[in-house]
Design a protein around this motif. Sequence first.
Motif, PDB file in Angstrom:
ATOM      1  N   LYS A 100     -11.140  29.844  48.161  1.00 33.42           N
ATOM      2  CA  LYS A 100     -10.987  29.436  49.861  1.00 33.42           C
ATOM      3  C   LYS A 100      -9.826  28.918  50.209  1.00 33.42           C
ATOM      4  O   LYS A 100      -9.244  28.917  51.196  1.00 33.42           O
ATOM      5  N   VAL A 101      -9.433  27.925  49.376  1.00 34.21           N
ATOM      6  CA  VAL A 101      -8.242  27.070  49.621  1.00 34.21           C
ATOM      7  C   VAL A 101      -7.057  28.076  49.440  1.00 34.21           C
ATOM      8  O   VAL A 101      -6.010  27.957  50.536  1.00 34.21           O
ATOM      9  N   THR A 149      -7.364  30.344  52.992  1.00 35.56           N
ATOM     10  CA  THR A 149      -7.028  29.541  54.338  1.00 35.56           C
ATOM     11  C   THR A 149      -5.631  28.892  54.174  1.00 35.56           C
ATOM     12  O   THR A 149      -4.720  28.926  55.498  1.00 35.56           O
ATOM     13  N   SER A 150      -5.118  28.740  53.147  1.00 38.07           N
ATOM     14  CA  SER A 150      -3.432  28.275  53.212  1.00 38.07           C
ATOM     15  C   SER A 150      -2.566  29.348  53.121  1.00 38.07           C
ATOM     16  O   SER A 150      -1.403  29.046  53.345  1.00 38.07           O
ATOM     17  N   VAL A 207      -4.516  21.990  44.516  1.00 38.31           N
ATOM     18  CA  VAL A 207      -5.983  22.375  45.111  1.00 38.31           C
ATOM     19  C   VAL A 207      -6.482  21.158  46.187  1.00 38.31           C
ATOM     20  O   VAL A 207      -6.750  21.347  47.266  1.00 38.31           O
ATOM     21  N   ARG A 208      -6.416  19.793  45.542  1.00 36.43           N
ATOM     22  CA  ARG A 208      -6.898  18.923  46.542  1.00 36.43           C
ATOM     23  C   ARG A 208      -5.749  18.784  47.667  1.00 36.43           C
ATOM     24  O   ARG A 208      -6.468  18.668  48.857  1.00 36.43           O
ATOM     25  N   THR A 211      -3.750  20.949  49.001  1.00 35.80           N
ATOM     26  CA  THR A 211      -3.468  22.159  49.985  1.00 35.80           C
ATOM     27  C   THR A 211      -4.677  22.293  50.574  1.00 35.80           C
ATOM     28  O   THR A 211      -4.614  22.788  51.917  1.00 35.80           O
ATOM     29  N   GLY A 212      -5.937  22.036  50.229  1.00 35.42           N
ATOM     30  CA  GLY A 212      -7.136  22.082  50.767  1.00 35.42           C
ATOM     31  C   GLY A 212      -7.424  20.928  51.671  1.00 35.42           C
ATOM     32  O   GLY A 212      -8.560  21.206  52.236  1.00 35.42           O
ATOM     33  N   ILE A 245      -8.870  18.245  50.506  1.00 31.96           N
ATOM     34  CA  ILE A 245     -10.236  18.027  50.035  1.00 31.96           C
ATOM     35  C   ILE A 245     -10.290  16.514  49.722  1.00 31.96           C
ATOM     36  O   ILE A 245      -9.550  15.834  48.844  1.00 31.96           O
TER      37      ILE A 245
END
Length: 350
Positions: free
Chosen positions: A202-203, A206-207, A286-287, A289-290, A292
């Motif tokens: 998903k990351v 969306t990115s 991941v953290r 870019t998303g 989160i």
Amino acid sequence: MAERDTPSLRYRDAGVDIDRGSRLVDRIRAIASRTYRPGVIGGVGGFASLYRLPVDRYRSPVLVSAADGVGTKLRLAVETSSYDTVGIDLVAMCANDVLAQGAEPVLFLDYLAMGRLELTTAQIVIEGIARGCDIAGASLVGGECAEMPGVYASEDFDLAGFCLGIVEEDRIVDGRDVHPGDRIIGLASSGLHSNGFSLVRKVIETSGASLSAPFDGGDSLGARLMTPTRIYVRAVRALMDAVPVKGIAHVTGGGLALNLGRSIPAGLCARLDRQTWPVPPIVRWVRDTGGIADDEMHRTFNCGIGMALYVSAHHAGDAVRLLEEAGERPAVIGEVLHADGRRPERVLID
């Protein structure tokens, strides 16, 4: 008998090629035989697999079993044409679970299902499973390769693994002896391992990130995401022969926040200091870019800790040294406390 107006159908017309499957079994037989340990009887090709229990090595042996998969990391394997590491992931997910009870993995079986049985792809995957078995010290003794047109798209596939281990009954690790003041030793992960990849995908979606883009000055993003799960069996089993290990948590689905609490008694909690270990660059990516939140990261990903061991404060220094000598990157990442009745969390991360 009247002649048929339509040609006779064959299994191949439905998308299943039995001859191709037989050729794959021939290839698997040679791959699997390299993993055999004493006790394996027969080998691949029978209706079931046989193993002679080493009763001379145990006073009261207990069988420990686990089943797991690789999840949606397989989707990235297809998108990046990276099939050589997911077999290692598969073994790691199962063997590390068996290890978490203190057991020695001895047998492994796999299930591989494909929309169309591609011999080269299947062989690459199974060679990875054999490499994982070598690392874990388990024998690849059998499994199932299924061609399932109409269920999977032609390029898609699924994997499941089944591991059987043995442990002496009085050496089962179940956390019952964990007490306040005990230390928690974290073993470094190789990255994301095999959990949380639906969120990872998903990351990426969306990115707009490209899997082929360079990452961290080295591999591509896709290659870094496909880094296989670490298998901790040999190092931890050696440690258990030298130091009492009271609890073991394999950090998989549920991340740090849920898994560490599974291996300690009720009324206790694990308190972690996140400054005591490095977070792998791919986890940070991941953290960031998303976008989160930390709480979500802690309940989804390993955040750099693939396995956690509970030992007494007295043994913590020796445990770290022995694990380093075995090639691991350990760190004392926290301690066990009495649970605060005002806070329900079993794992506190400061």
